[in-house]
Design an enzyme around this catalytic site. Sequence first.
Site, PDB file in Angstrom:
ATOM      1  N   ASP A   1       0.843  -1.201   0.000  1.00 31.36           N
ATOM      2  CA  ASP A   1       0.000   0.000   0.000  1.00 31.36           C
ATOM      3  C   ASP A   1       0.878   1.251   0.000  1.00 31.36           C
ATOM      4  OD1 ASP A   1      -2.160  -1.686   0.237  1.00 31.36           O
ATOM      5  OD2 ASP A   1      -2.303  -1.454   2.420  1.00 31.36           O
TER       6      ASP A   1
HETATM    7  N1  URA Z   1      -1.179  -5.902   3.945  1.00 27.45           N
HETATM    8  C1  URA Z   1      -1.679  -4.643   3.957  1.00 27.45           C
HETATM    9  O1  URA Z   1      -2.706  -4.382   4.567  1.00 27.45           O
HETATM   10  N2  URA Z   1      -0.987  -3.690   3.312  1.00 27.45           N
HETATM   11  C2  URA Z   1       0.183  -3.920   2.659  1.00 27.45           C
HETATM   12  O2  URA Z   1       0.774  -2.987   2.097  1.00 27.45           O
HETATM   13  C3  URA Z   1       0.675  -5.226   2.659  1.00 27.45           C
HETATM   14  C4  URA Z   1      -0.018  -6.207   3.309  1.00 27.45           C
END
Ligand code: URA
Length: 231
Positions: free
Chosen positions: A101
């Site tokens: 993310d």
């Molecule tokens: N899980 C999440 O919620 N975000 C990420 O970036 C990676 C794994």
Amino acid sequence: MRLDKFVASNTAHSRSEVRQLLRANRLTVNGAAVRDAGLILREGDEVRLDDGLISARGPRYFMLHKPAGVVCVTEDGGHRTVLDLLAGEIREGLHVAGRLDIDTTGLVLITDDGQWSHRIKAPGRHEKRYRVHTARPIAAEAIEQFARGLLLRGEEDQPTRPARLQILGEKEALLWLQEGRYHQVKRMFAALGNHVEALHREAVAGIELDPGLAEGSWRALSPTEVACGKP
Ligand code: URA
């Protein structure tokens, strides 16, 4: 493959520089000067730049320490992408093997080997390790709940695969996942009534984020690291 893509992928020239090379008659295919950037190359075609043969290079593999605020898609009008952080000349043809993310930091693997990234991402084949900081205290029962599998909102028919949780402090834990669903870590903690405040990926498939890599920096994977993603 298109001529301009082939030259940009296998030399230090960007696609716009390749167009200049074409205009300057510096590229030949099978001995004949060419000016068409979109010319489709066939097996065995010989491409030369100023008489120097350009050969297809082998697959490439990198790790990058992703800072927050950077996205993992290949192109994004609004945000900087992880590929923007790589040196311009090596970017051509690369993709991210397993996205994070925008606000997540840590290990991102980048390659042009589609089979390798497919294996790295395949559920159940490789573990990913995350360091999680939460808004509220992490209850000891969470260890058992993560191990058993959780039902995520919108995917109530498909529990998460068993995950290992190690509680490091009141609001800090390490989490090992065998799959990579959309926002998975955040949704798993949300399923327990908690909230992820900060998320950092430390390792994927036995490849550890190099502690010598500052945020925003990258390096090529070693042959041993590349082998972690091989069958
Ligand atoms: N899980 C999440 O919620 N975000 C990420 O970036 C990676 C794994």
